[in-house]
Design an enzyme around this catalytic site. Structure first.
Site, PDB file in Angstrom:
ATOM      1  N   SER A 179      -1.996 -46.311  53.192  1.00  7.80           N
ATOM      2  CA  SER A 179      -2.027 -45.229  54.193  1.00  7.80           C
ATOM      3  C   SER A 179      -2.848 -45.586  55.430  1.00  7.80           C
ATOM      4  O   SER A 179      -2.389 -45.330  56.549  1.00  7.80           O
ATOM      5  CB  SER A 179      -2.533 -43.930  53.558  1.00  7.80           C
ATOM      6  OG  SER A 179      -1.606 -43.496  52.600  1.00  7.80           O
ATOM      7  N   LYS A 231      -5.592 -35.467  43.040  1.00  7.54           N
ATOM      8  CA  LYS A 231      -4.619 -34.545  43.635  1.00  7.54           C
ATOM      9  C   LYS A 231      -4.673 -33.137  43.027  1.00  7.54           C
ATOM     10  O   LYS A 231      -4.375 -32.158  43.700  1.00  7.54           O
ATOM     11  CB  LYS A 231      -3.198 -35.107  43.495  1.00  7.54           C
ATOM     12  CG  LYS A 231      -2.923 -36.283  44.433  1.00  7.54           C
ATOM     13  CD  LYS A 231      -1.477 -36.732  44.352  1.00  7.54           C
ATOM     14  CE  LYS A 231      -1.220 -37.915  45.254  1.00  7.54           C
ATOM     15  NZ  LYS A 231       0.183 -38.339  45.260  1.00  7.54           N
ATOM     16  N   ASP A 254       4.218 -34.840  49.334  1.00 11.11           N
ATOM     17  CA  ASP A 254       5.023 -35.690  48.439  1.00 11.11           C
ATOM     18  C   ASP A 254       6.365 -35.001  48.146  1.00 11.11           C
ATOM     19  O   ASP A 254       7.382 -35.670  47.940  1.00 11.11           O
ATOM     20  CB  ASP A 254       4.301 -35.921  47.098  1.00 11.11           C
ATOM     21  CG  ASP A 254       3.195 -36.957  47.208  1.00 11.11           C
ATOM     22  OD1 ASP A 254       3.249 -37.789  48.143  1.00 11.11           O
ATOM     23  OD2 ASP A 254       2.265 -36.930  46.363  1.00 11.11           O
ATOM     24  N   GLY A 274       1.634 -36.552  38.289  1.00 15.15           N
ATOM     25  CA  GLY A 274       1.627 -35.815  39.552  1.00 15.15           C
ATOM     26  C   GLY A 274       2.850 -36.094  40.410  1.00 15.15           C
ATOM     27  O   GLY A 274       3.409 -35.176  41.023  1.00 15.15           O
ATOM     28  N   ALA A 275       3.282 -37.360  40.463  1.00 19.46           N
ATOM     29  CA  ALA A 275       4.440 -37.695  41.294  1.00 19.46           C
ATOM     30  C   ALA A 275       5.701 -37.053  40.714  1.00 19.46           C
ATOM     31  O   ALA A 275       6.546 -36.551  41.463  1.00 19.46           O
ATOM     32  CB  ALA A 275       4.598 -39.214  41.380  1.00 19.46           C
TER      33      ALA A 275
END
Ligand code: NAP
Length: 266
Positions: free
Chosen positions: A18, A66, A102, A130-131
Site C-alpha cells: 500500500s 481489521k 475490500d 476477513g477477506a
C-alpha cells in the site's frame, strides 16, 4: 479537510504494498502527504487509534487488526458493520470514521473478471477469514447469487454462514465447494510466498472463472495454472488496486489514477 498523514496499521506490515502504490497515486495527484507502514501490536491499538484521531491521520488497516479496529471508531459504514471488519479510516469533524473498501474492491475486480454479473451466479469460496467475509459482503448484492464456502477450520465457515444467512452454505470438503460453480475464489493466503496451490487445477469445474485474492508478480501458481489449462483467471492485484482506489476517494474526495497505482506494482 483531507488527512494530514496516511498510515497502514498491521502486525507485521513491512510487506504491505500500500505505501508503494498509494504513494505513487498521491504524488501523481500533486499532493505531498506521506503514507507509511506502522507496525502496531494488538494491545497498543486503542492508544494508537486516539493518537491518529488527535493528529488527523487517515489510512488503512490490515491483518490482524481489521476486526479489532472497528469498535474503536465512532462512525462505521453500513457495509463494514455487515462484514464485521474495517480496512480504511479517516477523521471527520473530530470523529474517527471507518469503511471496508475490500467489499467494493472485490466487486470491481469481479466485474473485470466476469464482465456483467449474471443472475444466480454460483460461487465456490475457499477460506473463511476477513477477506472471505468481504467477498460475501459483495456477492450478497448480486441478484440470486449463492456461495458455497469451505474452510479447513469448519467453525469459521459456519460463523460466516451464520453472519450472512441463506445465500451462504458450508461445504465439508474442498471438492464440494467447487462442484458446478461459475466462479471460484481463493481467500486463503496459500501461494503468497511460494507456488503452493489451494487445490489442484484439475479440480476446477469446467468453464469457471478463477479469482485468487493473493497477488504476486506475474500471477500466482493458481492463476498461472488456471490460465494454462484454459480458464479465465485474475490474481489479487486487481482487487488490491480497486480497494486502494476506493480508500483514496474516502481520504481526498476524488478518484486516483488507477493506471499509476497498477504501474507502480509492476
Ligand atoms: P485470515 O483472516 O487469516 O483468513 C485466512 C483463511 O485462510 C482462514 O480461513 C484460514 O483457515 C485459511 N488458511 C490459512 N492458511 C491455510 C492453509 N495453509 N490451508 C488451508 N487454509 C488456510 O486472512 P484474510 O485477511 O482473510 O486474508 C486471506 C488472503 O487474502 C491473504 O493472502 C491476503 O493477503 C489476501 N487479501 C487480499 C486482498 C486484495 O486486495 N487482493 C485483500 C484482503 C486480503 P484457518 O482458520 O483454518 O487458519
Amino acid at each position: 479537510m483531507h488527512p494530514s498523514r496516511l498510515v497502514i496499521l498491521g502486525d507485521p506490515v513491512e510487506h504491505s504494498l500500500s505505501p508503494r502504490f498509494q504513494g505513487a497515486a498521491i504524488r501523481a495527484a500533486g499532493l505531498t502527504i506521506s503514507y507509511d507502514a506502522l507496525r502496531v501490536g494488538k494491545q497498543d491499538l486503542p492508544r494508537v487509534a486516539s493518537e491518529l484521531l488527535a493528529a488527523n491521520t487517515g489510512g488503512n488497516i490490515t491483518a490482524p487488526h481489521k476486526i479489532a479496529f472497528l469498535p474503536l471508531c465512532s462512525e462505521v459504514s453500513a457495509v463494514a458493520v455487515r462484514v464485521g471488519a474495517v480496512n480504511t479510516f479517516w477523521v471527520d469533524e473530530g470523529k474517527l470514521c471507518a469503511d471496508n473498501t475490500d467489499v467494493g474492491g472485490f466487486d470491481a475486480a469481479a466485474r473485470q473478471a466476469l464482465g456483467e454479473i449474471p443472475e444466480g451466479l454460483k460461487v465456490g469460496l475457499i477460506g473463511a477469514g476477513g477477506a472471505a467475509a468481504a467477498v460475501i459482503g459483495a456477492i450478497q448484492d448480486w441478484p440470486g447469487a449463492k456461495v458455497s464456502v469451505y474452510s479447513r477450520t469448519a467453525a469459521r465457515a459456519q460463523a460466516l454462514a451464520q453472519r450472512f444467512g441463506d445465500s451462504v452454505s458450508v461445504e465439508s470438503t474442498l471438492r464440494g465447494a467447487l462442484l458446478e460453480v461459475d466462479l471460484v475464489v481463493n481467500a486463503t493466503p496459500i501461494g503468497m510466498n511460494d507456488d503452493a496451490l489451494p487445490f489442484a487445477i484439475s479440480d476446477l469445474p469446467r468453464g469457471a472463472v478463477v479469482m485468487d485474492l493473493v497477488y504476486r508478480k506475474g500471477g500466482t501458481a493458481l492463476t498461472r495454472g488456471a490460465v494454462q489449462a484454459g480458464f479465465r483467471a485474475l490474481d489479487g492485484t486487481a482487487m488490491l488496486v480497486e480497494q486502494g482506489a476506493l480508500s483514496f476517494e474516502r481520504w481526498f474526495g476524488f478518484a486516483p489514477d488507477k493506471t499509476v497505482m497498477l504501474a507502480s506494482l509492476k
